[in-house]
Write a protein that holds these residues in place. Structure first.
Motif, PDB file in Angstrom:
ATOM      1  N   MET A   1       0.848  -1.194   0.000  1.00 22.83           N
ATOM      2  CA  MET A   1       0.000   0.000   0.000  1.00 22.83           C
ATOM      3  C   MET A   1       0.881   1.240   0.000  1.00 22.83           C
ATOM      4  O   MET A   1       1.747   1.393   0.860  1.00 22.83           O
ATOM      5  CB  MET A   1      -0.926  -0.019   1.210  1.00 22.83           C
ATOM      6  CG  MET A   1      -1.695   1.269   1.433  1.00 22.83           C
ATOM      7  SD  MET A   1      -2.850   1.708   0.128  1.00 22.83           S
ATOM      8  CE  MET A   1      -4.149   0.496   0.408  1.00 22.83           C
ATOM      9  N   ASP A   5      -2.332   5.534  -2.707  1.00 21.54           N
ATOM     10  CA  ASP A   5      -3.461   4.607  -2.838  1.00 21.54           C
ATOM     11  C   ASP A   5      -4.477   4.756  -1.711  1.00 21.54           C
ATOM     12  O   ASP A   5      -5.514   4.087  -1.736  1.00 21.54           O
ATOM     13  CB  ASP A   5      -2.943   3.158  -2.864  1.00 21.54           C
ATOM     14  CG  ASP A   5      -2.022   2.900  -4.035  1.00 21.54           C
ATOM     15  OD1 ASP A   5      -2.277   3.481  -5.110  1.00 21.54           O
ATOM     16  OD2 ASP A   5      -1.054   2.129  -3.880  1.00 21.54           O
ATOM     17  N   LEU A   6      -4.177   5.578  -0.717  1.00 20.24           N
ATOM     18  CA  LEU A   6      -5.113   5.774   0.388  1.00 20.24           C
ATOM     19  C   LEU A   6      -6.332   6.539  -0.083  1.00 20.24           C
ATOM     20  O   LEU A   6      -6.240   7.364  -1.009  1.00 20.24           O
ATOM     21  CB  LEU A   6      -4.426   6.516   1.533  1.00 20.24           C
ATOM     22  CG  LEU A   6      -3.269   5.782   2.224  1.00 20.24           C
ATOM     23  CD1 LEU A   6      -2.590   6.689   3.239  1.00 20.24           C
ATOM     24  CD2 LEU A   6      -3.753   4.509   2.900  1.00 20.24           C
ATOM     25  N   PRO A   7      -7.505   6.348   0.515  1.00 12.11           N
ATOM     26  CA  PRO A   7      -7.787   5.454   1.642  1.00 12.11           C
ATOM     27  C   PRO A   7      -7.901   3.999   1.201  1.00 12.11           C
ATOM     28  O   PRO A   7      -8.022   3.703   0.009  1.00 12.11           O
ATOM     29  CB  PRO A   7      -9.121   5.976   2.161  1.00 12.11           C
ATOM     30  CG  PRO A   7      -9.791   6.519   0.936  1.00 12.11           C
ATOM     31  CD  PRO A   7      -8.695   7.118   0.106  1.00 12.11           C
ATOM     32  N   TYR A   8      -7.872   3.090   2.157  1.00 10.98           N
ATOM     33  CA  TYR A   8      -8.020   1.673   1.879  1.00 10.98           C
ATOM     34  C   TYR A   8      -9.419   1.391   1.335  1.00 10.98           C
ATOM     35  O   TYR A   8     -10.407   1.930   1.858  1.00 10.98           O
ATOM     36  CB  TYR A   8      -7.832   0.847   3.148  1.00 10.98           C
ATOM     37  CG  TYR A   8      -6.414   0.745   3.632  1.00 10.98           C
ATOM     38  CD1 TYR A   8      -5.584  -0.266   3.194  1.00 10.98           C
ATOM     39  CD2 TYR A   8      -5.903   1.662   4.537  1.00 10.98           C
ATOM     40  CE1 TYR A   8      -4.276  -0.373   3.653  1.00 10.98           C
ATOM     41  CE2 TYR A   8      -4.596   1.576   4.994  1.00 10.98           C
ATOM     42  CZ  TYR A   8      -3.794   0.554   4.552  1.00 10.98           C
ATOM     43  OH  TYR A   8      -2.501   0.459   4.982  1.00 10.98           O
ATOM     44  N   ASP A  10     -10.925  -1.298   1.786  1.00  8.02           N
ATOM     45  CA  ASP A  10     -11.528  -1.950   2.949  1.00  8.02           C
ATOM     46  C   ASP A  10     -10.458  -2.062   4.023  1.00  8.02           C
ATOM     47  O   ASP A  10      -9.485  -2.806   3.851  1.00  8.02           O
ATOM     48  CB  ASP A  10     -12.061  -3.335   2.587  1.00  8.02           C
ATOM     49  CG  ASP A  10     -12.705  -4.044   3.781  1.00  8.02           C
ATOM     50  OD1 ASP A  10     -12.925  -3.375   4.807  1.00  8.02           O
ATOM     51  OD2 ASP A  10     -12.971  -5.254   3.673  1.00  8.02           O
ATOM     52  N   PRO A  11     -10.568  -1.323   5.127  1.00  8.06           N
ATOM     53  CA  PRO A  11      -9.521  -1.385   6.158  1.00  8.06           C
ATOM     54  C   PRO A  11      -9.463  -2.715   6.886  1.00  8.06           C
ATOM     55  O   PRO A  11      -8.515  -2.973   7.622  1.00  8.06           O
ATOM     56  CB  PRO A  11      -9.905  -0.252   7.111  1.00  8.06           C
ATOM     57  CG  PRO A  11     -11.373  -0.054   6.913  1.00  8.06           C
ATOM     58  CD  PRO A  11     -11.644  -0.380   5.471  1.00  8.06           C
ATOM     59  N   GLY A  29      -1.106  -6.819   8.441  1.00  6.63           N
ATOM     60  CA  GLY A  29      -1.712  -6.151   7.292  1.00  6.63           C
ATOM     61  C   GLY A  29      -0.726  -5.333   6.485  1.00  6.63           C
ATOM     62  O   GLY A  29      -1.079  -4.816   5.419  1.00  6.63           O
ATOM     63  N   GLN A  30       0.521  -5.203   6.971  1.00 10.42           N
ATOM     64  CA  GLN A  30       1.526  -4.397   6.283  1.00 10.42           C
ATOM     65  C   GLN A  30       2.805  -5.186   6.053  1.00 10.42           C
ATOM     66  O   GLN A  30       3.903  -4.621   6.062  1.00 10.42           O
ATOM     67  CB  GLN A  30       1.844  -3.146   7.097  1.00 10.42           C
ATOM     68  CG  GLN A  30       0.721  -2.116   7.116  1.00 10.42           C
ATOM     69  CD  GLN A  30       1.182  -0.826   7.743  1.00 10.42           C
ATOM     70  OE1 GLN A  30       1.805  -0.833   8.792  1.00 10.42           O
ATOM     71  NE2 GLN A  30       0.884   0.291   7.108  1.00 10.42           N
ATOM     72  N   THR A 101       0.407   4.857   6.484  1.00 12.03           N
ATOM     73  CA  THR A 101      -0.636   3.908   6.077  1.00 12.03           C
ATOM     74  C   THR A 101      -1.249   3.208   7.282  1.00 12.03           C
ATOM     75  O   THR A 101      -2.458   2.939   7.298  1.00 12.03           O
ATOM     76  CB  THR A 101      -0.060   2.873   5.094  1.00 12.03           C
ATOM     77  OG1 THR A 101       1.130   2.282   5.650  1.00 12.03           O
ATOM     78  CG2 THR A 101       0.286   3.524   3.760  1.00 12.03           C
ATOM     79  N   ARG A 105      -5.128   3.533   8.310  1.00 14.28           N
ATOM     80  CA  ARG A 105      -5.997   2.366   8.522  1.00 14.28           C
ATOM     81  C   ARG A 105      -6.763   2.493   9.835  1.00 14.28           C
ATOM     82  O   ARG A 105      -7.975   2.240   9.892  1.00 14.28           O
ATOM     83  CB  ARG A 105      -5.169   1.079   8.515  1.00 14.28           C
ATOM     84  CG  ARG A 105      -6.021  -0.193   8.577  1.00 14.28           C
ATOM     85  CD  ARG A 105      -5.154  -1.406   8.820  1.00 14.28           C
ATOM     86  NE  ARG A 105      -4.276  -1.691   7.718  1.00 14.28           N
ATOM     87  CZ  ARG A 105      -4.596  -2.478   6.672  1.00 14.28           C
ATOM     88  NH1 ARG A 105      -5.803  -3.041   6.625  1.00 14.28           N
ATOM     89  NH2 ARG A 105      -3.741  -2.700   5.710  1.00 14.28           N
ATOM     90  N   GLN A 108      -9.446   5.128   9.500  1.00  8.79           N
ATOM     91  CA  GLN A 108     -10.604   4.627   8.757  1.00  8.79           C
ATOM     92  C   GLN A 108     -11.461   3.714   9.618  1.00  8.79           C
ATOM     93  O   GLN A 108     -12.692   3.774   9.575  1.00  8.79           O
ATOM     94  CB  GLN A 108     -10.147   3.879   7.503  1.00  8.79           C
ATOM     95  CG  GLN A 108      -9.789   4.771   6.334  1.00  8.79           C
ATOM     96  CD  GLN A 108      -9.527   3.979   5.070  1.00  8.79           C
ATOM     97  OE1 GLN A 108      -8.407   3.890   4.610  1.00  8.79           O
ATOM     98  NE2 GLN A 108     -10.557   3.399   4.500  1.00  8.79           N
TER      99      GLN A 108
END
Length: 614
Positions: A1, A5-8, A10-11, A29-30, A101, A105, A108
């Motif tokens: 990410m 590309d933000l926002p996700y 789907d977080p 997730g990262q 990021t 997340r 969000q």
């Protein structure tokens, strides 16, 4: 990410069982970003580890008067310098990307949870804690995620450097290999107390923030009762407690930093003293001593990451715990004993047990309240947002309580437009791009809301010269528009949504009477077959309603058409026409609420019939 590309999309669904589990979930997730930062960190530290080797080779080449070896050493130094520069630059870039990021997340997730809980969030979590989680805690969580990859790179680099020194020069390498772990672990006994003091500081800061929020929110009331100075003294006392806790916490972290400086210094002195004796005895060369000394000096850079990761984890763990506690909240409307309801939109009559208001399905119902605040509370209740100050049974739609509906179904069924709606910045097309049934397009909604002059104004103010009002930009909160224009655009947005029940609270209070009459006709025509509730006291709106409910003292006192209530209920006529006792025919006083007649709705009479009756 990447940041761009933000926002996700789907977080994700966080692991909220504890703070460390939430941090672990964020790290998983990262993985891609963490691996990228780890690789660049290894490049950077490899350059640092190679630099003393090149320096030692260069010195030994000068001593031996070897030109080729000096050239090789110079090339190695240049190569390690490039590795240090590129590695450090890209490591910083990757680490900051991980920080931003991760914070995005969490933000969000918090925004999604706030939208899910609505006004119930601040009833279940203190306002100060909500502010702390959404600001400072998000930053601290991102800090730990950012520092983790650099710490892992430092651990790997230190391990390989120690192994290399043991192989290269066992006499000094063993001393360094034993001393480095002591340096890295020396702060562990101090961490629990430092963490405890940091937790106390954050707790006191959260209470001070909550006190400040409550004071600001109630400032108007405090001024009215002369309580400003009392709350100011409380806030001063809370601020001093935060300051004292911050100083105590800073002292402990200063001690940890001092240990991280003193012990490496002691190791450096030991290495130099012992290495000098070895060089004087002829057991090692001068170049080897310089290499080991330089390696130990440069090892201090990755060692700093041990202190940083300790601080980052100590600060982020309670922050993650707070965030996980907020994210773990669930909307109490879900009733497990009933087995839940499906996501289908309920239809039918709407009934409010608190006021006795009944809204016939498919009709335009107007509600007249003498108290504007009571009208606002009724609008919130009809939308399923009952406040803690007004406990009571939920509004029913088609016999189904709104607070027992899944959130998506409840929002798709009932939409409430406040009397002061919010317009976000962006183009008109973006403003009207809202979740909807698809049955009402933007043109129909704008026409019904009488937005023709608004579109002309947006075209004239457009900077791209396209002549397309839908591409014209609206400033934040619609400040470039008048109050009436903002109100009509908000109404058009609500009409585009096309909910099963649309509740409008004073939707035309800022427009002129001619526009108001046209809006009333447009809304009624566009909402034919849909249930619409309008809370207003304007005769122009009331005259177009299928039925009007008069609410007095929080209860429905009379029901009928506008003309029937004007003719038969003095209290209703007083609210709508704003007439005084002296202006009433014969000075007739309004009858008590319990003596008023409840009028059954009948078909609306024509304007000519009303004029003849009058």
């Amino acid at each position: 990410m990447q940041i761009r590309d933000l926002p996700y999309p789907d977080p994700g669904i966080p692991d909220t069982r504890s703070g460390p589990r939430f941090l672990l979930w964020l790290g998983r997730g990262q993985l891609g970003g963490q691996l990228k930062a780890l690789c660049w960190g290894l490049v950077h530290f490899a350059g640092l580890a190679g630099l003393p080797v090149g320096a030692g080779l260069a010195i030994q080449a000068v001593i031996d008067r070897s030109g080729p070896r000096l050239a090789v050493a110079g090339g190695l130094i240049a190569l390690t310098g490039a590795a240090i520069t590129v590695g450090d630059t890209m490591l910083h870039r990757a680490a900051i990307t991980n920080w931003i990021t991760a914070a995005a997340r969490v933000q969000q997730l918090l925004a999604r949870k706030t939208a899910e809980l609505g006004s119930a969030l601040t009833r279940r979590v203190a306002a100060g804690e909500v502010v702390a989680v959404s600001t400072g805690d998000v930053e601290k969580i991102g800090w730990f995620v950012e520092a983790l990859s650099r710490f892992l790179a430092a651990v790997i680099a230190i391990a390989f450097t120690c192994v290399g020194l043991v192989i290269y020069l066992p006499e000094l390498g063993l001393l360094i290999a034993c001393g480095i772990p002591v340096l890295a672990l020396s702060v562990l006994p101090l961490l629990p107390r430092a963490t405890q003091r940091a937790d106390i500081q954050r707790e006191k800061a959260g209470k001070a923030t909550e006190l400040a929020s409550d004071t600001v929110a109630g400032l108007r009331v405090l001024r009215g009762i002369g309580g400003e100075e009392l709350f100011l003294r409380r806030y001063r006392r809370a601020s001093q407690e935060v300051r004292e806790a911050a100083v105590r916490s800073a002292r402990m972290w200063a001690l940890i930093s001092a240990v991280q400086v003193a012990l490496p210094g002691a190791l450096m002195i030991s290495v130099v003293w012992y290495g000098a004796h070895l060089a004087l005895d002829g057991r090692i060369g001068v170049g080897a001593l310089v290499t080991v000394y330089s390696a130990v000096t440069l090892l201090l850079f990755p060692l700093r990451n041990f202190e940083e990761i300790a601080m980052a984890y100590s600060f982020s763990r309670p922050s993650a715990k707070r965030a996980a506690r907020v994210l773990a909240l669930r909307r109490t409307a879900y009733d497990d004993e009933r087995g839940g309801l499906d996501d289908a939109r309920p239809t039918g009559e709407m009934y409010d047990p608190a006021s006795g208001l009944r809204v016939i399905a498919g009709q335009l119902t107007a509600v007249v309240c003498g108290d504007p605040d009571a009208a606002g509370r009724l609008a919130e209740r009809l939308g399923g947002h009952a406040t803690e100050a007004e406990p009571g049974p939920s509004v029913r739609l088609g016999g189904v309580p709104l607070d027992e509906l899944p959130l998506d179904a409840a929002r798709a069924s009932v939409l409430v437009q406040d009397k002061d709606p919010m317009l976000l910045s962006g183009t008109l097309a973006e403003l009207l791009d809202v979740p909807s049934s698809g049955a009402v397009d933007a043109d129909k909604a704008l026409t019904a809301a009488q937005c023709g002059d608004v579109l002309d104004a947006l075209v004239q103010a457009s900077v791209d010269g396209s002549g397309d009002a839908m591409r014209s930009r609206i400033t934040e909160r619609g400040r470039s528009l008048s109050g009436g224009q903002r109100q009509r655009l908000a109404l058009a947005r609500s009409l585009v949504t096309d909910p099963e029940v649309l509740v409008l609270d004073e939707p035309t209070s800022a427009v002129d009477s001619h526009t108001e009459a046209r809006i009333a006709r447009g809304v009624k025509e566009l909402r034919t077959g849909r249930t619409t509730v309008v809370l207003a006291s304007s005769p122009l709106l009331l005259d177009h309603a299928d039925s009007v409910a008069f609410v007095h003292g929080g209860k429905v006192a009379a029901v009928g058409t506008h003309r029937e209530l004007m003719a038969g209920d003095p209290a209703y006529r007083e609210v709508v026409t704003r007439e005084t006792d002296d202006e009433r025919p014969g000075g007739v006083e309004a009858r008590p609420a319990d003596e008023r007649q409840i009028i059954t709705p009948t078909p609306a009479r024509t304007r000519e019939e009303i004029e003849e009756t009058a």
